[in-house]
Design a protein around this motif. Structure first.
Motif, short mmCIF file in Angstrom:
data_model
loop_
_atom_site.label_atom_id
_atom_site.label_comp_id
_atom_site.label_asym_id
_atom_site.label_seq_id
_atom_site.Cartn_x
_atom_site.Cartn_y
_atom_site.Cartn_z
N PRO A 75 0.79 -1.24 0.00
CA PRO A 75 0.00 0.00 0.00
C PRO A 75 0.82 1.29 0.00
CG PRO A 75 0.07 -0.92 2.20
CD PRO A 75 0.76 -1.91 1.30
N THR A 76 2.09 1.18 0.37
CA THR A 76 2.90 2.41 0.52
C THR A 76 4.24 2.25 -0.19
OG1 THR A 76 3.67 1.55 2.66
CG2 THR A 76 1.80 3.10 2.68
N PRO A 77 4.26 2.11 -1.51
CA PRO A 77 5.53 1.87 -2.21
C PRO A 77 6.52 3.02 -2.11
CG PRO A 77 3.74 2.30 -3.76
CD PRO A 77 3.11 2.12 -2.42
N SER A 78 6.06 4.22 -1.79
CA SER A 78 6.96 5.36 -1.73
C SER A 78 7.73 5.45 -0.41
CB SER A 78 6.18 6.66 -1.96
OG SER A 78 5.24 6.86 -0.92
N ALA A 124 0.47 -3.86 8.69
CA ALA A 124 -0.54 -4.37 7.76
C ALA A 124 0.10 -5.27 6.70
CB ALA A 124 -1.27 -3.21 7.09
N GLN A 125 1.28 -4.89 6.22
CA GLN A 125 1.98 -5.71 5.23
C GLN A 125 2.47 -7.02 5.84
OE1 GLN A 125 4.28 -3.10 2.14
NE2 GLN A 125 4.15 -1.91 4.03
N ILE A 126 2.96 -6.97 7.05
CA ILE A 126 3.38 -8.19 7.73
C ILE A 126 2.18 -9.12 7.95
CG2 ILE A 126 4.29 -9.14 9.89
CD1 ILE A 126 6.46 -7.93 8.19
N ALA A 127 1.04 -8.54 8.31
CA ALA A 127 -0.16 -9.35 8.57
C ALA A 127 -0.57 -10.14 7.34
CB ALA A 127 -1.30 -8.46 9.05
N CYS A 162 10.27 0.43 -2.16
CA CYS A 162 9.18 -0.25 -1.43
C CYS A 162 9.69 -0.89 -0.13
CB CYS A 162 8.54 -1.31 -2.30
SG CYS A 162 7.96 -0.74 -3.91
N ALA A 163 10.17 -0.07 0.78
CA ALA A 163 10.84 -0.60 1.98
C ALA A 163 9.96 -1.57 2.76
CB ALA A 163 11.28 0.55 2.88
N GLY A 164 8.73 -1.17 3.06
CA GLY A 164 7.87 -2.04 3.86
C GLY A 164 7.57 -3.35 3.16
N TYR A 165 7.22 -3.29 1.90
CA TYR A 165 6.93 -4.49 1.10
C TYR A 165 8.17 -5.38 1.03
CZ TYR A 165 5.36 -7.19 -2.99
OH TYR A 165 4.99 -8.18 -3.87
N SER A 166 9.32 -4.78 0.78
CA SER A 166 10.58 -5.51 0.70
C SER A 166 10.88 -6.24 2.00
CB SER A 166 11.71 -4.54 0.36
OG SER A 166 12.94 -5.20 0.26
#
Length: 240
Positions: free
Chosen positions: A92-95, A108-111, A157-161
């Motif tokens: 949701p937050t690629p930036s 949320a991404q971890i979930a 995409c730090a969180g996604y990565s």
């Protein structure tokens, strides 16, 4: 007749998996969507008579519990799942970078991207719904590769990565833990490549049909020696 369970099947890569697998009447498909009230027009257009569309919000453990009960009812008898494809994922937050990560966004991404795949496998196993030789595909990304991320400039995409790197570690643990219960089980991570989906964007290099066709070929030829590996859609190993 092989049984496939696909999360996140109402769009993107999950939808393409359903479309390709539904072409064979021999395949039984359990296709999940976060909500049955979502726009399911694309999914309904490609399903086969042996496809069951069930609700499963992989970001909610109670929803996964409910889903597993629905699977047991849908399959009935002694039918087991042969392939679990953990496709559902969010970015949701690629930036965001590592210097401005939103805690709620990362959680949320971890979930969805980590806990969801862990609980789907765990609860299907505990319910006795996985075959002895089940194949589990955890949909990862090259952004989850520490080596490739270190080489890429700028980082994205730090969180996604971070969540996909965690998913890769989950794969390594699942591949060993699941074989203690099901000796023939094989768990892998897969990088689909940069695919032209809503998440991947129009500039992506691959069509969904190319990526999914390649991943299915890899999936169907897996053997015990592949357990705990990280592959791309062409069958090449991806560095951790």
């Amino acid at each position: 007749m092989p049984v496939y369970c696909i999360t996140g099947a109402n769009r993107g890569l999950g939808l393409e998996f359903v479309q390709q697998l539904a072409q064979s009447p021999d395949n039984t498909i359990i296709a999940t969507t976060r909500s049955l009230s979502s726009d399911l027009g694309g999914l309904q257009a490609v399903v086969s008579p042996s496809t069951r569309v069930l609700q499963c919000d992989t970001g909610s453990v109670p929803s996964i519990h409910s889903f597993v009960k629905s699977v047991a009812q849908a399959l009935g008898g002694d039918t087991k799942i042969d392939f679990v494809l953990n496709v559902a994922g969010v970015n949701p937050t690629p930036s965001q970078s590592s210097l401005n990560l939103g805690p709620d966004d990362l959680q949320a991404q971890i979930a969805v991207n980590v806990i969801g795949p862990a609980k789907v496998v765990e609860l299907l196993l505990d319910a006795g719904l996985l075959s002895q030789d089940v194949r589990v595909l955890n949909m990862s990304s090259s952004l989850g590769s520490m080596e490739r991320t270190a080489q890429a400039k700028p980082h994205q995409c730090a969180g996604y990565s971070i969540s996909k790197a965690a998913l890769n570690m989950l794969t390594v643990h699942q591949s060993e833990d699941l074989r203690h219960r099901l000796p023939g089980a094989v768990v892998i991570s897969m990088d689909p490549g940069w695919v032209r989906t809503r998440m991947g964007g129009e500039a992506a290099m691959l069509e969904p049909s190319q990526s999914i066709g390649g991943m299915l070929r890899v999936l169907h030829r897996l053997s015990s020696k592949d357990a705990g590996s990280f592959y791309d859609h062409s069958g090449e190993k991806v560095p951790w």
